[in-house]
Write a protein that holds these residues in place. Structure first.
Motif, PDB file in Angstrom:
ATOM      1  N   LEU A 110      39.304  48.059  29.295  1.00 34.16           N
ATOM      2  CA  LEU A 110      38.294  47.195  29.298  1.00 34.16           C
ATOM      3  C   LEU A 110      38.330  45.875  28.481  1.00 34.16           C
ATOM      4  O   LEU A 110      38.338  45.848  27.317  1.00 34.16           O
ATOM      5  N   ALA A 111      38.979  44.700  29.153  1.00 39.05           N
ATOM      6  CA  ALA A 111      39.504  43.692  28.412  1.00 39.05           C
ATOM      7  C   ALA A 111      38.337  42.748  28.042  1.00 39.05           C
ATOM      8  O   ALA A 111      38.387  41.826  27.301  1.00 39.05           O
ATOM      9  N   GLY A 112      37.232  42.698  29.122  1.00 35.47           N
ATOM     10  CA  GLY A 112      36.091  41.809  28.837  1.00 35.47           C
ATOM     11  C   GLY A 112      35.062  41.774  30.087  1.00 35.47           C
ATOM     12  O   GLY A 112      35.433  42.506  31.236  1.00 35.47           O
ATOM     13  N   VAL A 113      33.769  41.542  29.487  1.00 35.70           N
ATOM     14  CA  VAL A 113      32.795  41.435  30.541  1.00 35.70           C
ATOM     15  C   VAL A 113      31.944  40.216  30.501  1.00 35.70           C
ATOM     16  O   VAL A 113      32.013  39.656  29.492  1.00 35.70           O
ATOM     17  N   PRO A 159      15.521  43.463  47.070  1.00 36.65           N
ATOM     18  CA  PRO A 159      15.306  42.775  45.768  1.00 36.65           C
ATOM     19  C   PRO A 159      16.768  42.058  45.326  1.00 36.65           C
ATOM     20  O   PRO A 159      17.799  42.141  45.799  1.00 36.65           O
ATOM     21  N   ARG A 160      16.288  41.078  44.220  1.00 38.94           N
ATOM     22  CA  ARG A 160      17.253  40.260  43.816  1.00 38.94           C
ATOM     23  C   ARG A 160      18.471  41.295  43.273  1.00 38.94           C
ATOM     24  O   ARG A 160      18.212  42.235  42.636  1.00 38.94           O
ATOM     25  N   TYR A 161      19.614  40.592  43.129  1.00 37.06           N
ATOM     26  CA  TYR A 161      20.847  41.157  42.604  1.00 37.06           C
ATOM     27  C   TYR A 161      21.135  40.900  41.063  1.00 37.06           C
ATOM     28  O   TYR A 161      20.827  39.652  40.564  1.00 37.06           O
ATOM     29  N   THR A 162      21.552  41.861  40.301  1.00 39.63           N
ATOM     30  CA  THR A 162      22.022  41.477  39.117  1.00 39.63           C
ATOM     31  C   THR A 162      23.749  41.515  39.033  1.00 39.63           C
ATOM     32  O   THR A 162      24.110  42.654  39.840  1.00 39.63           O
ATOM     33  N   ASN A 163      24.413  40.776  38.608  1.00 41.78           N
ATOM     34  CA  ASN A 163      26.033  40.784  38.880  1.00 41.78           C
ATOM     35  C   ASN A 163      26.563  40.479  37.648  1.00 41.78           C
ATOM     36  O   ASN A 163      26.040  39.681  36.839  1.00 41.78           O
ATOM     37  N   ALA A 164      27.735  40.773  37.571  1.00 40.54           N
ATOM     38  CA  ALA A 164      28.604  40.439  36.313  1.00 40.54           C
ATOM     39  C   ALA A 164      30.256  40.760  37.104  1.00 40.54           C
ATOM     40  O   ALA A 164      30.416  41.233  38.089  1.00 40.54           O
ATOM     41  N   VAL A 165      31.174  40.315  36.092  1.00 43.79           N
ATOM     42  CA  VAL A 165      32.549  40.654  36.478  1.00 43.79           C
ATOM     43  C   VAL A 165      33.194  41.135  35.160  1.00 43.79           C
ATOM     44  O   VAL A 165      32.871  40.959  34.093  1.00 43.79           O
ATOM     45  N   ALA A 166      33.952  42.326  35.247  1.00 39.33           N
ATOM     46  CA  ALA A 166      34.723  42.695  34.323  1.00 39.33           C
ATOM     47  C   ALA A 166      36.237  42.597  34.463  1.00 39.33           C
ATOM     48  O   ALA A 166      36.621  42.631  35.706  1.00 39.33           O
ATOM     49  N   ALA A 167      36.903  42.259  33.434  1.00 39.94           N
ATOM     50  CA  ALA A 167      38.316  42.245  33.351  1.00 39.94           C
ATOM     51  C   ALA A 167      38.873  43.640  32.899  1.00 39.94           C
ATOM     52  O   ALA A 167      38.659  43.986  31.804  1.00 39.94           O
ATOM     53  N   LEU A 168      39.887  44.402  33.493  1.00 40.05           N
ATOM     54  CA  LEU A 168      40.468  45.457  33.071  1.00 40.05           C
ATOM     55  C   LEU A 168      42.008  45.300  33.053  1.00 40.05           C
ATOM     56  O   LEU A 168      42.576  44.268  34.046  1.00 40.05           O
ATOM     57  N   LEU A 184      33.641  35.267  37.137  1.00 39.32           N
ATOM     58  CA  LEU A 184      34.795  35.361  37.002  1.00 39.32           C
ATOM     59  C   LEU A 184      35.411  34.443  36.039  1.00 39.32           C
ATOM     60  O   LEU A 184      36.508  34.478  35.369  1.00 39.32           O
ATOM     61  N   ALA A 185      34.758  33.082  36.188  1.00 35.85           N
ATOM     62  CA  ALA A 185      35.271  31.867  35.465  1.00 35.85           C
ATOM     63  C   ALA A 185      35.358  32.033  34.025  1.00 35.85           C
ATOM     64  O   ALA A 185      36.115  31.530  33.280  1.00 35.85           O
ATOM     65  N   GLU A 186      34.059  32.886  33.624  1.00 36.95           N
ATOM     66  CA  GLU A 186      33.924  33.170  32.187  1.00 36.95           C
ATOM     67  C   GLU A 186      35.251  33.985  31.477  1.00 36.95           C
ATOM     68  O   GLU A 186      35.450  33.758  30.311  1.00 36.95           O
ATOM     69  N   LEU A 187      35.910  34.740  32.515  1.00 35.10           N
ATOM     70  CA  LEU A 187      36.768  35.773  31.843  1.00 35.10           C
ATOM     71  C   LEU A 187      38.423  35.330  32.113  1.00 35.10           C
ATOM     72  O   LEU A 187      39.296  35.374  31.557  1.00 35.10           O
ATOM     73  N   ALA A 188      38.564  34.421  33.368  1.00 32.32           N
ATOM     74  CA  ALA A 188      39.924  34.330  33.792  1.00 32.32           C
ATOM     75  C   ALA A 188      40.401  32.878  33.050  1.00 32.32           C
ATOM     76  O   ALA A 188      39.509  32.180  32.785  1.00 32.32           O
ATOM     77  N   PRO A 189      41.697  32.749  33.144  1.00 28.80           N
ATOM     78  CA  PRO A 189      42.372  31.591  32.550  1.00 28.80           C
ATOM     79  C   PRO A 189      41.749  30.416  33.389  1.00 28.80           C
ATOM     80  O   PRO A 189      41.849  30.582  34.606  1.00 28.80           O
TER      81      PRO A 189
END
Length: 161
Positions: free
Chosen positions: A34-37, A51-60, A127-132
């Motif tokens: 797990l490289a980042g969240v 209901p409203r969604y909660t979302n995130a992106v993980a980098a593996l 995604l933009a928080e984690l990606a180059p």
């Protein structure tokens, strides 16, 4: 190892906790780091009366093959109570492979890049928080270009714990 980005989403049964549990499970996948969240974001459902969604992106970073990773993600979803009753229904957990290295994948069970990510702010901004910054998708689109075409509307970035 290949860099893989996975979208996480939940709108049932304590969504933030569902995402935290999923992140712990992702960190335990064999041959995977797990490289980042990203931060967590909330957004309205794409369908009314949910209901409203909660979302995130993980980098593996992983040695797993695409379909093996898909199977592992679906097992995590199932372990967290995912019921596949309807395609767009509410869910305890949704894990989607967004990008798998620089691969274009077109399998009956898996399409990468994720077929709708280009129009989903709740995917692009985490995604933009984690990606180059200069990330190019395998289909030639740039993440920056996708962000410019998909405004930060209807999203709420949640405070980090």
């Amino acid at each position: 190892m290949e860099r893989i980005y996975v979208g996480l989403g939940s709108n049932l049964a304590a969504p933030e906790q569902q995402l935290r549990n999923a992140i712990k499970a992702l960190a335990q996948l064999p041959g995977t780091h797990l490289a980042g969240v990203s931060a967590f974001y909330q957004s309205d459902s794409l369908l009314p009366d949910q209901p409203r969604y909660t979302n995130a992106v993980a980098a593996l970073d992983s040695h797993l093959a695409p379909l093996d990773l898909l199977d592992a993600l679906q097992a995590i979803e199932n372990d967290q109570g995912r019921e596949r009753l309807e395609r767009w229904g509410p869910r305890t957990l949704d894990l989607d492979i967004l990008l798998f290295g620089d691969r274009l994948i077109d399998e009956p069970r898996l399409k990468v890049p994720h077929y709708q990510m280009h129009v989903r702010a709740f995917v692009l901004y985490p995604l933009a928080e984690l990606a180059p910054a200069d990330l190019q998708l395998p289909d030639g689109q740039s993440l920056n270009g996708l962000l410019q075409a998909c405004p930060f509307v209807g999203l709420e970035r949640l405070p980090q714990e």
